[in-house]
Design a protein around this motif. Structure first.
Motif, PDB file in Angstrom:
ATOM      1  N   LEU A 151       0.822  -1.209   0.000  1.00 14.52           N
ATOM      2  CA  LEU A 151       0.000   0.000   0.000  1.00 14.52           C
ATOM      3  C   LEU A 151       0.860   1.265   0.000  1.00 14.52           C
ATOM      4  CD1 LEU A 151      -3.088   0.203   0.022  1.00 14.52           C
ATOM      5  CD2 LEU A 151      -2.974   0.752   2.443  1.00 14.52           C
ATOM      6  N   VAL A 152       2.061   1.167   0.559  1.00 15.23           N
ATOM      7  CA  VAL A 152       2.965   2.315   0.555  1.00 15.23           C
ATOM      8  C   VAL A 152       3.232   2.762  -0.879  1.00 15.23           C
ATOM      9  CG1 VAL A 152       5.290   3.097   1.097  1.00 15.23           C
ATOM     10  CG2 VAL A 152       4.039   1.695   2.745  1.00 15.23           C
ATOM     11  N   GLY A 153       3.472   1.779  -1.769  1.00  9.25           N
ATOM     12  CA  GLY A 153       3.744   2.101  -3.158  1.00  9.25           C
ATOM     13  C   GLY A 153       2.566   2.762  -3.849  1.00  9.25           C
ATOM     14  N   PHE A 154       1.366   2.207  -3.660  1.00 10.16           N
ATOM     15  CA  PHE A 154       0.177   2.783  -4.286  1.00 10.16           C
ATOM     16  C   PHE A 154      -0.113   4.182  -3.731  1.00 10.16           C
ATOM     17  CE2 PHE A 154      -0.740  -1.777  -5.033  1.00 10.16           C
ATOM     18  CZ  PHE A 154      -0.910  -1.718  -6.422  1.00 10.16           C
ATOM     19  N   LEU A 155       0.110   4.369  -2.432  1.00 11.08           N
ATOM     20  CA  LEU A 155      -0.113   5.684  -1.834  1.00 11.08           C
ATOM     21  C   LEU A 155       0.869   6.691  -2.407  1.00 11.08           C
ATOM     22  CD1 LEU A 155      -1.667   7.363   0.234  1.00 11.08           C
ATOM     23  CD2 LEU A 155       0.007   6.658   1.963  1.00 11.08           C
ATOM     24  N   GLY A 156       2.116   6.260  -2.617  1.00 12.95           N
ATOM     25  CA  GLY A 156       3.107   7.153  -3.211  1.00 12.95           C
ATOM     26  C   GLY A 156       2.715   7.591  -4.614  1.00 12.95           C
ATOM     27  N   VAL A 157       2.221   6.656  -5.424  1.00 12.01           N
ATOM     28  CA  VAL A 157       1.772   6.987  -6.782  1.00 12.01           C
ATOM     29  C   VAL A 157       0.619   7.980  -6.730  1.00 12.01           C
ATOM     30  CG1 VAL A 157       0.676   6.055  -8.864  1.00 12.01           C
ATOM     31  CG2 VAL A 157       2.549   4.813  -7.784  1.00 12.01           C
ATOM     32  N   LYS A 158      -0.337   7.728  -5.830  1.00  9.66           N
ATOM     33  CA  LYS A 158      -1.501   8.604  -5.704  1.00  9.66           C
ATOM     34  C   LYS A 158      -1.086  10.020  -5.316  1.00  9.66           C
ATOM     35  CE  LYS A 158      -5.933   9.592  -5.222  1.00  9.66           C
ATOM     36  NZ  LYS A 158      -6.867   9.625  -6.366  1.00  9.66           N
ATOM     37  N   LEU A 159      -0.205  10.146  -4.338  1.00  8.10           N
ATOM     38  CA  LEU A 159       0.219  11.463  -3.883  1.00  8.10           C
ATOM     39  C   LEU A 159       0.982  12.220  -4.973  1.00  8.10           C
ATOM     40  CD1 LEU A 159       1.377  10.652  -0.227  1.00  8.10           C
ATOM     41  CD2 LEU A 159      -0.739  11.758  -0.968  1.00  8.10           C
ATOM     42  N   TRP A 160       1.790  11.515  -5.720  1.00  6.69           N
ATOM     43  CA  TRP A 160       2.546  12.144  -6.799  1.00  6.69           C
ATOM     44  C   TRP A 160       1.600  12.709  -7.863  1.00  6.69           C
ATOM     45  CZ3 TRP A 160       7.126  14.064  -7.659  1.00  6.69           C
ATOM     46  CH2 TRP A 160       7.541  14.303  -8.967  1.00  6.69           C
ATOM     47  N   ARG A 161       0.548  11.993  -8.152  1.00 10.82           N
ATOM     48  CA  ARG A 161      -0.370  12.413  -9.212  1.00 10.82           C
ATOM     49  C   ARG A 161      -1.246  13.597  -8.798  1.00 10.82           C
ATOM     50  NH1 ARG A 161      -2.539   6.644 -11.732  1.00 10.82           N
ATOM     51  NH2 ARG A 161      -0.659   6.203 -12.943  1.00 10.82           N
ATOM     52  N   VAL A 162      -1.580  13.693  -7.528  1.00 12.93           N
ATOM     53  CA  VAL A 162      -2.515  14.741  -7.098  1.00 12.93           C
ATOM     54  C   VAL A 162      -1.803  15.898  -6.406  1.00 12.93           C
ATOM     55  CG1 VAL A 162      -4.359  13.039  -6.834  1.00 12.93           C
ATOM     56  CG2 VAL A 162      -2.974  13.654  -4.844  1.00 12.93           C
ATOM     57  N   ARG A 163      -0.489  15.945  -6.476  1.00 17.93           N
ATOM     58  CA  ARG A 163       0.257  16.955  -5.729  1.00 17.93           C
ATOM     59  C   ARG A 163      -0.138  18.380  -6.125  1.00 17.93           C
ATOM     60  NH1 ARG A 163       3.229  14.915  -9.747  1.00 17.93           N
ATOM     61  NH2 ARG A 163       4.630  16.262 -10.979  1.00 17.93           N
ATOM     62  N   ALA A 164      -0.366  18.603  -7.420  1.00 14.46           N
ATOM     63  CA  ALA A 164      -0.720  19.951  -7.871  1.00 14.46           C
ATOM     64  C   ALA A 164      -2.101  20.347  -7.346  1.00 14.46           C
ATOM     65  CB  ALA A 164      -0.687  20.027  -9.387  1.00 14.46           C
ATOM     66  N   ARG A 165      -3.057  19.404  -7.385  1.00 11.74           N
ATOM     67  CA  ARG A 165      -4.401  19.687  -6.896  1.00 11.74           C
ATOM     68  C   ARG A 165      -4.404  19.944  -5.394  1.00 11.74           C
ATOM     69  NH1 ARG A 165      -8.129  14.960  -8.524  1.00 11.74           N
ATOM     70  NH2 ARG A 165      -6.180  13.866  -8.986  1.00 11.74           N
ATOM     71  N   VAL A 166      -3.581  19.205  -4.687  1.00  8.65           N
ATOM     72  CA  VAL A 166      -3.513  19.385  -3.231  1.00  8.65           C
ATOM     73  C   VAL A 166      -2.971  20.770  -2.889  1.00  8.65           C
ATOM     74  CG1 VAL A 166      -2.356  18.620  -1.132  1.00  8.65           C
ATOM     75  CG2 VAL A 166      -3.330  16.938  -2.696  1.00  8.65           C
ATOM     76  N   ARG A 167      -1.903  21.195  -3.589  1.00 12.51           N
ATOM     77  CA  ARG A 167      -1.339  22.518  -3.327  1.00 12.51           C
ATOM     78  C   ARG A 167      -2.358  23.625  -3.609  1.00 12.51           C
ATOM     79  NH1 ARG A 167       3.636  20.372  -5.566  1.00 12.51           N
ATOM     80  NH2 ARG A 167       3.027  21.174  -7.619  1.00 12.51           N
ATOM     81  N   ALA A 168      -3.076  23.460  -4.721  1.00 15.88           N
ATOM     82  CA  ALA A 168      -4.087  24.467  -5.069  1.00 15.88           C
ATOM     83  C   ALA A 168      -5.226  24.478  -4.055  1.00 15.88           C
ATOM     84  CB  ALA A 168      -4.628  24.185  -6.475  1.00 15.88           C
ATOM     85  N   GLY A 169      -5.651  23.296  -3.628  1.00 14.88           N
ATOM     86  CA  GLY A 169      -6.741  23.202  -2.658  1.00 14.88           C
ATOM     87  C   GLY A 169      -6.363  23.772  -1.311  1.00 14.88           C
TER      88      GLY A 169
END
Length: 343
Positions: A49-67
């Protein structure tokens, strides 16, 4: 690997992974010696799950910063969920490598608590976001291979961390106080902690589906049977001792049980209770002493159940009644979580 994994497959891997971790974690509370696979699946799923969580965070990093800049409540919940997931995974890995935390609870208990909170926040998070994976997510060959690779690497990484970690039982518990009498940890499930029980005022009753209900005073018990048994507590420690007391089968023989007897329930002075199948119960011990020392109050004086192969919370302390029943009393799942709360 990142580009090969469809976003829907990543999201569902996270959802299924969390569900698997919570399910195996809860099941491990009542695990028996033959259930070691539960802990292997739990650990392997956690590392994967660590790996999948890392992929998810990498993909949404821009949206998270904007939010975060826009102070979005939805993004805030996503950030909270991420922090909880990271804390749950990190605490599990830290426990494997021998980390500790200050206070009365072990890091393993903290890991379990954070894991349950993570699952609850995930359900809230998915309330408006739940969507089944598309056919393309499930059948696209490149994505399937990438997913299989992530899971395989996660499982292999778990085996490596498990091998490099500190010495533990398959349950994750570490040894404390074996063979040292009452000098092993005193723990309570939820709030089960009564005032000291006096031997003069205490009695043990054998009731239920018996030919003759029987009552014993402390001095009347034929407590002369010795048995070595390992106590494995769900809070992360185990301890191996020689226990002395009366075999439950001898009490049942003295009272007489019929063909309808299916379960034996052990009830504490606090209302805490747990049941064992009658054949298993006959081989259990009601202990008055440990390693030649009279049980201390914290360890269940005057009488504590010794149930080899069962987790620590099933070893009922301060036993006052042995009740033979036809069917298992399912209310005991409630009783063990509320006993002591009104004291």
């Amino acid at each position: 690997m990142d580009r090969a994994l469809p976003s829907g497959l990543v999201d569902w891997s996270l959802l299924v992974g969390v569900a698997l971790l919570v399910g195996t974690g809860l099941a491990s509370l009542v695990a028996r010696p033959g259930d070691a696979w539960l802990f292997v699946v739990h650990g392997g799923a956690g590392v994967a799950l660590v790996g999948f969580l890392g992929v998810k965070l990498w993909r949404v990093r821009a949206r998270v910063r904007a939010g975060v800049r826009a102070r979005s409540g939805t993004v805030a919940l996503s950030v909270l969920l991420t922090l909880l997931a990271v804390a749950a995974l990190a605490s599990g890995v830290a426990w494997v490598f021998g980390a500790t935390i200050p206070g009365p609870w072990t890091l393993l208990v903290a890991h379990a608590a954070v894991g349950v909170v993570t699952a609850v926040v995930l359900v809230v998070h998915l309330r408006d976001r739940f969507a089944p994976p598309s056919r393309a997510d499930l059948t696209e060959r490149r994505g399937a291979l990438a997913w299989a690779g992530m899971v395989t690497v996660g499982a292999a990484a778990y085996r490596v961390t498990d091998a490099l970690g500190t010495e533990r039982r398959y349950t994750g518990s570490r040894e404390q106080g074996s063979g040292e009498g009452n000098r092993f940890p005193v723990t309570a499930w939820v709030a089960d902690d009564p005032d000291p029980v006096g031997a003069d005022d205490w009695t043990l009753a054998v009731t239920g589906l018996v030919d003759e209900a029987t009552e014993y005073g402390y001095g009347d018990l034929p407590a002369d049977t010795a048995e070595r048994a390992l106590l494995d507590c769900t809070s992360g420690w185990y301890s191996d001792h020689e226990w002395t007391g009366v075999r439950v089968g001898d009490l049942l023989d003295a009272a007489g049980t019929g063909e309808d007897a299916g379960w034996v329930q052990f009830r504490s002075v606090t209302g805490y209770r747990w049941s064992l199948p009658v054949e298993e119960a006959r081989d259990a011990l009601l202990a008055t002493a440990v390693d030649g020392e009279r049980l201390s109050h914290g360890h269940g004086f005057p009488l504590r159940l010794v149930a080899p192969g069962r987790r620590g919370f099933q070893w009922v302390k301060w036993v006052r009644e042995v009740r033979v029943t036809r069917r298992r009393d399912r209310s005991e799942w409630v009783a063990i979580n509320v006993s002591g709360l009104g004291d």
